[in-house]
Design a protein around this motif. Structure first.
Motif, PDB file in Angstrom:
ATOM      1  N   LYS A   1       0.821  -1.214   0.000  1.00 30.48           N
ATOM      2  CA  LYS A   1       0.000   0.000   0.000  1.00 30.48           C
ATOM      3  C   LYS A   1       0.853   1.263   0.000  1.00 30.48           C
ATOM      4  N   ASN A   2       2.175   1.101  -0.062  1.00 31.45           N
ATOM      5  CA  ASN A   2       3.078   2.260  -0.013  1.00 31.45           C
ATOM      6  C   ASN A   2       2.770   3.162   1.185  1.00 31.45           C
ATOM      7  N   THR A   3       2.545   2.543   2.319  1.00 28.92           N
ATOM      8  CA  THR A   3       2.128   3.291   3.492  1.00 28.92           C
ATOM      9  C   THR A   3       2.928   2.870   4.722  1.00 28.92           C
ATOM     10  N   VAL A   4       3.281   3.848   5.516  1.00 32.97           N
ATOM     11  CA  VAL A   4       3.943   3.623   6.795  1.00 32.97           C
ATOM     12  C   VAL A   4       3.028   4.126   7.893  1.00 32.97           C
ATOM     13  N   TYR A   5       3.025   3.416   9.014  1.00 32.49           N
ATOM     14  CA  TYR A   5       2.137   3.754  10.117  1.00 32.49           C
ATOM     15  C   TYR A   5       2.940   4.038  11.384  1.00 32.49           C
ATOM     16  N   LEU A   6       2.327   4.833  12.236  1.00 31.03           N
ATOM     17  CA  LEU A   6       2.862   5.024  13.586  1.00 31.03           C
ATOM     18  C   LEU A   6       1.700   4.897  14.555  1.00 31.03           C
ATOM     19  N   GLN A   7       1.640   3.746  15.224  1.00 30.49           N
ATOM     20  CA  GLN A   7       0.614   3.528  16.238  1.00 30.49           C
ATOM     21  C   GLN A   7       1.114   4.131  17.541  1.00 30.49           C
ATOM     22  N   MET A   8       0.353   5.052  18.082  1.00 28.79           N
ATOM     23  CA  MET A   8       0.761   5.761  19.297  1.00 28.79           C
ATOM     24  C   MET A   8      -0.238   5.462  20.411  1.00 28.79           C
ATOM     25  N   ASN A   9       0.202   4.767  21.422  1.00 29.41           N
ATOM     26  CA  ASN A   9      -0.640   4.426  22.564  1.00 29.41           C
ATOM     27  C   ASN A   9      -0.173   5.172  23.806  1.00 29.41           C
ATOM     28  N   SER A  10      -1.043   5.224  24.794  1.00 32.46           N
ATOM     29  CA  SER A  10      -0.717   5.867  26.075  1.00 32.46           C
ATOM     30  C   SER A  10      -0.113   7.246  25.848  1.00 32.46           C
ATOM     31  N   LEU A  11      -0.781   8.023  25.042  1.00 35.50           N
ATOM     32  CA  LEU A  11      -0.247   9.333  24.688  1.00 35.50           C
ATOM     33  C   LEU A  11      -0.140  10.237  25.904  1.00 35.50           C
ATOM     34  N   LYS A  12       0.888  11.083  25.865  1.00 34.58           N
ATOM     35  CA  LYS A  12       1.168  12.022  26.936  1.00 34.58           C
ATOM     36  C   LYS A  12       1.160  13.447  26.382  1.00 34.58           C
ATOM     37  N   PRO A  13       0.906  14.437  27.227  1.00 36.20           N
ATOM     38  CA  PRO A  13       0.948  15.827  26.730  1.00 36.20           C
ATOM     39  C   PRO A  13       2.274  16.174  26.061  1.00 36.20           C
ATOM     40  N   GLU A  14       3.362  15.597  26.518  1.00 42.50           N
ATOM     41  CA  GLU A  14       4.662  15.890  25.915  1.00 42.50           C
ATOM     42  C   GLU A  14       4.836  15.287  24.526  1.00 42.50           C
TER      43      GLU A  14
END
Length: 129
Positions: A78-91
């Motif tokens: 799919k010519n796609t890169v992902y970034l799964q971001m969990n437990s996000l913080k304000p920083e």
């Protein structure tokens, strides 16, 4: 040339998740031959390395502050890169950029944005406390 388009950013509360996508297109170099990286830039700060994945997904590195929370992956079909971001913080609040590097052989400093050849316009991620 290679065009990179990021998506998936938004305003979320701390502790929740987002998945960023980076769609690559262009006729010069196939995206599957490129190493891909995610960088971020917060207001008043320099752009910093977040994660990188090599062309076949066999090498992955993260900045220490996101280890265990973020996962980078790619779907070359799919010519796609992902970034799964969990437990996000304000920083984690920043503009997130997808970057691509042609294959040159040898080694390079994957944490340095000037080592990459192409980048997108970025997507804003805002994490409220």
């Amino acid at each position: 040339q290679v065009q990179l388009v990021e998506s998936g950013g938004g305003l979320v509360q701390a502790g929740t998740s987002l998945r960023l996508s980076c769609a690559a297109s262009g006729r010069t170099f196939p995206s599957y031959s490129m190493d891909m990286g995610w960088f971020r830039q917060a207001p008043g700060k320099e752009r910093e390395f977040v994660a990188t994945i090599n062309w076949n997904g066999g090498l992955i590195y993260y900045v220490d502050s996101v280890k265990g929370r973020f996962t980078i992956s790619r779907d070359n079909g799919k010519n796609t890169v992902y970034l799964q971001m969990n437990s996000l913080k304000p920083e984690d609040t920043a503009v997130y950029y997808c970057e691509a590097r042609r294959y040159y052989g040898g080694t390079y400093s994957y944490t340095e944005t000037d080592q990459y050849d192409f980048w997108g316009q970025g997507t804003q991620v805002t994490v409220s406390s």
